[in-house]
Design a protein around this motif. Structure first.
Motif, short mmCIF file in Angstrom:
data_model
loop_
_atom_site.label_atom_id
_atom_site.label_comp_id
_atom_site.label_asym_id
_atom_site.label_seq_id
_atom_site.Cartn_x
_atom_site.Cartn_y
_atom_site.Cartn_z
N VAL A 453 89.45 -73.09 17.45
CA VAL A 453 90.64 -73.74 16.89
C VAL A 453 90.25 -74.61 15.71
N ALA A 454 89.17 -75.40 15.86
CA ALA A 454 88.73 -76.28 14.78
C ALA A 454 88.28 -75.48 13.56
N ASP A 455 87.50 -74.43 13.78
CA ASP A 455 86.97 -73.65 12.66
C ASP A 455 88.07 -72.86 11.95
N ARG A 456 89.00 -72.29 12.72
CA ARG A 456 90.07 -71.51 12.10
C ARG A 456 91.00 -72.44 11.31
N ALA A 457 91.29 -73.62 11.86
CA ALA A 457 92.15 -74.57 11.16
C ALA A 457 91.51 -75.02 9.85
N GLU A 458 90.17 -75.22 9.87
CA GLU A 458 89.47 -75.62 8.64
C GLU A 458 89.50 -74.49 7.61
N ALA A 459 89.38 -73.25 8.07
CA ALA A 459 89.34 -72.11 7.15
C ALA A 459 90.72 -71.74 6.62
N LEU A 460 91.75 -71.77 7.48
CA LEU A 460 93.06 -71.25 7.11
C LEU A 460 94.17 -72.29 7.10
N GLY A 461 93.93 -73.45 7.73
CA GLY A 461 94.98 -74.44 7.89
C GLY A 461 95.47 -74.48 9.32
N ASP A 463 98.33 -74.80 10.65
CA ASP A 463 99.57 -74.10 10.98
C ASP A 463 99.57 -72.65 10.55
N HIS A 464 98.38 -72.11 10.24
CA HIS A 464 98.31 -70.67 9.97
C HIS A 464 98.64 -69.90 11.25
N PRO A 465 99.35 -68.76 11.15
CA PRO A 465 99.72 -68.02 12.36
C PRO A 465 98.56 -67.74 13.31
N GLU A 466 97.38 -67.36 12.77
CA GLU A 466 96.25 -67.06 13.64
C GLU A 466 95.69 -68.32 14.29
N GLU A 471 95.32 -71.76 19.37
CA GLU A 471 95.72 -72.92 20.18
C GLU A 471 96.44 -72.47 21.44
N GLY A 472 97.29 -71.47 21.31
CA GLY A 472 97.98 -70.96 22.49
C GLY A 472 97.01 -70.40 23.51
N ARG A 473 95.97 -69.71 23.03
CA ARG A 473 94.97 -69.17 23.95
C ARG A 473 94.11 -70.28 24.55
N LEU A 474 93.90 -71.36 23.82
CA LEU A 474 93.20 -72.53 24.40
C LEU A 474 94.00 -73.06 25.58
N ALA A 475 95.31 -73.19 25.41
CA ALA A 475 96.16 -73.65 26.52
C ALA A 475 96.07 -72.69 27.70
N TRP A 476 96.00 -71.39 27.40
CA TRP A 476 95.87 -70.35 28.43
C TRP A 476 94.58 -70.54 29.22
N ALA A 477 93.48 -70.86 28.51
CA ALA A 477 92.21 -71.12 29.19
C ALA A 477 92.30 -72.36 30.06
N TYR A 478 92.93 -73.43 29.55
CA TYR A 478 93.14 -74.64 30.36
C TYR A 478 93.92 -74.31 31.62
N LEU A 479 94.95 -73.48 31.49
CA LEU A 479 95.79 -73.10 32.64
C LEU A 479 94.95 -72.41 33.70
N HIS A 480 94.10 -71.46 33.28
CA HIS A 480 93.27 -70.73 34.24
C HIS A 480 92.18 -71.63 34.84
N ALA A 481 91.83 -72.70 34.14
CA ALA A 481 90.83 -73.63 34.66
C ALA A 481 91.45 -74.68 35.58
N PRO A 496 106.88 -75.35 19.03
CA PRO A 496 107.78 -75.63 17.89
C PRO A 496 107.17 -75.28 16.54
N ARG A 497 105.85 -75.35 16.42
CA ARG A 497 105.20 -74.98 15.15
C ARG A 497 105.27 -73.47 14.94
N GLN A 498 105.05 -72.70 16.01
CA GLN A 498 105.19 -71.25 15.86
C GLN A 498 106.63 -70.86 15.53
N GLU A 499 107.59 -71.52 16.17
CA GLU A 499 108.99 -71.21 15.88
C GLU A 499 109.30 -71.47 14.41
N ARG A 500 108.71 -72.51 13.85
CA ARG A 500 108.95 -72.84 12.44
C ARG A 500 108.23 -71.87 11.50
#
Length: 568
Positions: A453-461, A463-466, A471-481, A496-500
C-alpha cells in the motif's frame, strides 16, 4: 395532363402548361387526387403544387427533404405478421418446413424486396423458400433484387439502392461503407461523433439509413448493407473498409482505468462492432485478400484492449471470448510466438481465471512460461511475469502453497532487475500477499499488503484505483487474521474513495463493500451486514450478470446473513 384537359395551346412551352394546369386545379371545388410518383427534387416540384382548391396531392419519394413542403406519411417496413400474410397472398400456401421467417428477416421485411421474392417463388419455374434463401445469401443484391418482368415497380431494390448511392457525396458514401460493416443492430451517434452529422443527414434524406426512436442510434437496412458490401468486395476495397471502421473504434485505448466502469456500455458496444467486423474479415483472410492482414491486426489490437477493460472490472466471463479472438487474430497475422500474440495469451489466461476456470488458466500460463523461456530466457521480464500469472491461477485453483513458493522466487528475481515501482513487481507482490492469506498466514500477508500500500501510493498516488484495491486487500488480510476492528476501519476508509474515483457500481468498489459486510458480520453487526450484502448482490447481478463468480459469492454471503438475521 394539360393536353387531355384542353389547356395546352400550340405555342405553350412546358412552363406555361404547368401554370395553366396549376390554376385549373386551384379553381376546382370537386375533389381531385394528383399523384406525383418517384419525386426526387422538392425545388423542381414546387411549381406543380396547387395552393388551394379541392385537389389533394400525394408525392411518393425516398427523399426526406420533401418534409419541408408536405406532411410526411412514412411507409415503414412490414411487421413480421404482415410480411407472412403478404407472401401467403402472393405465393399461396407455403409448407411449414420452409424457412419463411428466415427469408423475411434476410429481406429486412421491405415490401419491395418481398414483392420481388414473391415473383421468384411463384415462377416459372416455381422454387421453394429454402432455395431462394440460399440464392439471397449468395447473390449480389443489385442482381438478385432486380425488377422482375411484370412487376408494377419501375425498378428493383438493388437498382434503387445503387441509384441513391450515386446521388450522395463521397464523405456520406464512406460513412455508409463503415455502417455497412459495423454491427447491424445500429451505431450510436456518440461513437460517430458530431463531425458525421452532415453525412448522416445526407444519407437519411435519401432513406439509405434510419434513426432509432430516441434519435441516439443510426441504422442501415440489411439490404443497403449488403449492396454496399457487395460493391466494396467487387472493387477489392472491403478489407480497407473494415480497417477504416476498425480505426474508428481505437478510442477504447484512451479510456482510463478509472473510467472503465462508467464507460462499460460503450466498451461493450465497441466489442459488438469489432465482432461484426471480424466475421466480415475472416473470409478475406482465408483468401489472403489485399489489406486483410492490416485490418486483422487493427481488430486484434482493439479486442485485446476490450478484454483488458473487461478484466479491469473483473468480468472474466465476457472477457474470455473477446481475448480468444484477439489471440486468434494475432496468431494468424503475426504468428504464435510473436510478443504481441503472447501478450494476448496472457490476457486470455487471466480471463479464464476471473471466469472461474482456473484449471484452464493454469494450463495456458504454464504453456506461456515455457514459450517465453524458450524465446527470451528463464529470467526475462516476460517469463517472470508469466510465472507470476501462473502462481495466481494456481492459488485460485486451490494450490496456494505451490503458488507462494513460486511467487517468492519470482519476487526475488524481479527485485534484482526491476525498479521497486515497476508494475510487474508490484503485481507479483500483490499475488504473493493474496496467496499467503489462502495458505492461512494472514498476519504475514497483512505485513506485505501494508508495505505494498505504501509503495503503490508513493508510485501512483494514494487514490489511484490500484492503490485503493491494495488497501481493500489489506483490510481483507486483517479480517482473516481476526483483526476485525482494524479491517472495518480500513474498509470504511476505502469505500467512499473508491465510490468517488471509479464509481459506486464498479466491481472493485463492490468487492470492498462485500468485505466490509463480512467484517460487520464477524463483529455481530448483523443488520448492517445484511444491508451491505443486499446492496452488493443486487448491484453485481445488474453489472456483471447472475452467473459470474463474484455475483455468486455475493449471493452466498447474502443468504448466510439472512439466516443469521432470522430468529430460530
Amino acid at each position: 395532363m394539360g393536353a387531355e384537359l384542353g389547356l395546352r395551346g400550340a405555342a405553350d412551352d412546358s412552363s406555361a402548361v404547368v401554370r395553366k394546369l396549376r390554376a385549373w386545379l386551384e379553381e376546382r371545388r370537386e375533389p381531385y387526387l394528383v399523384v406525383l410518383d418517384n419525386a426526387d427534387d422538392p425545388d423542381a416540384l414546387t411549381p406543380f403544387l396547387p395552393a388551394r382548391g379541392g385537389a389533394r396531392v400525394l408525392i411518393t419519394t425516398n427523399d426526406l427533404a420533401f418534409e419541408r413542403i408536405a406532411a410526411p406519411l412514412p411507409v415503414t417496413r412490414f411487421t413480421p405478421g404482415e410480411a407472412r400474410r403478404y407472401l401467403h397472398d402472393r405465393v399461396g400456401v407455403i409448407g411449414d418446413a420452409e424457412p419463411v421467417d428466415e427469408l423475411i428477416d434476410e429481406l429486412d421485411r421491405l415490401p419491395l424486396a418481398l414483392a420481388i421474392a414473391a415473383a421468384a417463388l411463384v415462377g416459372p419455374p416455381r422454387i421453394g423458400c429454402a432455395a431462394y434463401l440460399r440464392r439471397v445469401r449468395s447473390t449480389p443484391v443489385e442482381v438478385l433484387l432486380d425488377r422482375p418482368r411484370g412487376e408494377p415497380y419501375p425498378r428493383g431494390v438493388g437498382q434503387t439502392i445503387m441509384l441513391a448511392l450515386d446521388g450522395v457525396g463521397p464523405h456520406a458514401r464512406r460513412l455508409l461503407g463503415e455502417l455497412a460493416v459495423l454491427s447491424p443492430s445500429g451505431v450510436s451517434l456518440e461513437l460517430l461523433g458530431p463531425e458525421a452529422s452532415g453525412a448522416l443527414a445526407e444519407l437519411g434524406a435519401v432513406s439509405l439509413l434510419a434513426f432509432s426512436q430516441d434519435g441516439s442510434t443510426v441504422l442501415a437496412h440489411r439490404l443497403v448493407r449488403r449492396a454496399v458490401r457487395d460493391e466494396a468486395a467487387r472493387d477489392g476495397g472491403l478489407a480497407s473498409l473494415i480497417e477504416t471502421a476498425a480505426l474508428r473504434l481505437m478510442f477504447v485505448e484512451r479510456i482510463a482505468d478509472e473510467d472503465t466502469g462508467r464507460k462499460l456500455p460503450m466498451i461493450l458496444a465497441v466489442d459488438e462492432h469489432a465482432a461484426a467486423l471480424w466475421e466480415s474479415l475472416k473470409p478475406l483472410l482465408d483468401e489472403d485478400a489485399a489489406g486483410a492482414r492490416a485490418a486483422a491486426e487493427a481488430l486484434s489490437r482493439i479486442r485485446h484492449v476490450i478484454a483488458e477493460h473487461l478484466l479491469y472490472v473483473n468480468d472474466g466471463t465476457r472477457a474470455v471470448p473477446v481475448a480468444q479472438t484477439a489471440v486468434e487474430g494475432r496468431e494468424r497475422v503475426l504468428g504464435p510466438d510473436h510478443p504481441e500474440t503472447l501478450d494476448a495469451v496472457y490476457t486470455l489466461a487471466h480471463a479464464y481465471e476471473f471466469a472461474g476456470q482456473a484449471v484452464t488458466a493454469v494450463d495456458l500460463f504454464a504453456d506461456l512460461v515455457a514459450r517465453w523461456s524458450r524465446i527470451r530466457g528463464e529470467d526475462a521480464t516476460e517469463t517472470l511475469r508469466a510465472r507470476a500469472g501462473l502462481a495466481s491461477a494456481l492459488s485460485t485453483a486451490g494450490h496456494a502453497d505451490e503458488a507462494v513458493e513460486l511467487l517468492e522466487t519470482v519476487v526475488a528475481a524481479q527485485s534484482r532487475t526491476l525498479s521497486p515501482d515497476h508494475p510487474h513487481l508490484l503485481g507479483s507482490r500483490f499475488f504473493l500477499a493474496s496467496a499467503l492469506v489462502e495458505t492461512g498466514r494472514p498476519d504475514r500477508a497483512a505485513e506485505l499488503f501494508e508495505s505494498l500500500v505504501a509503495d503503490r501510493a508513493e508510485a501512483l498516488g494514494a487514490d489511484h484505483p490500484e492503490a485503493l484495491v491494495d488497501e481493500g486487500r489489506l483490510a481483507w488480510a486483517y479480517l482473516h487474521a481476526g483483526r476485525f476492528e482494524e479491517a472495518i476501519a480500513v474498509y470504511e476508509h476505502v469505500v467512499p474513495r473508491q465510490e468517488r474515483v471509479i464509481g459506486a457500481d464498479h466491481p472493485d468498489t463492490l468487492i470492498t463493500v462485500h468485505g466490509l459486510a463480512s467484517a460487520y458480520e464477524a463483529v455481530g453487526r448483523t443488520a448492517e451486514a445484511l444491508t451491505r450484502y443486499e446492496h452488493v448482490a443486487r448491484r453485481l447481478e445488474a453489472v456483471l450478470g447472475p452467473d459470474q463468480p463474484l455475483t455468486l459469492s455475493a449471493a452466498r454471503g447474502l443468504e448466510r446473513a439472512r439466516r443469521l438475521a432470522t430468529p430460530n
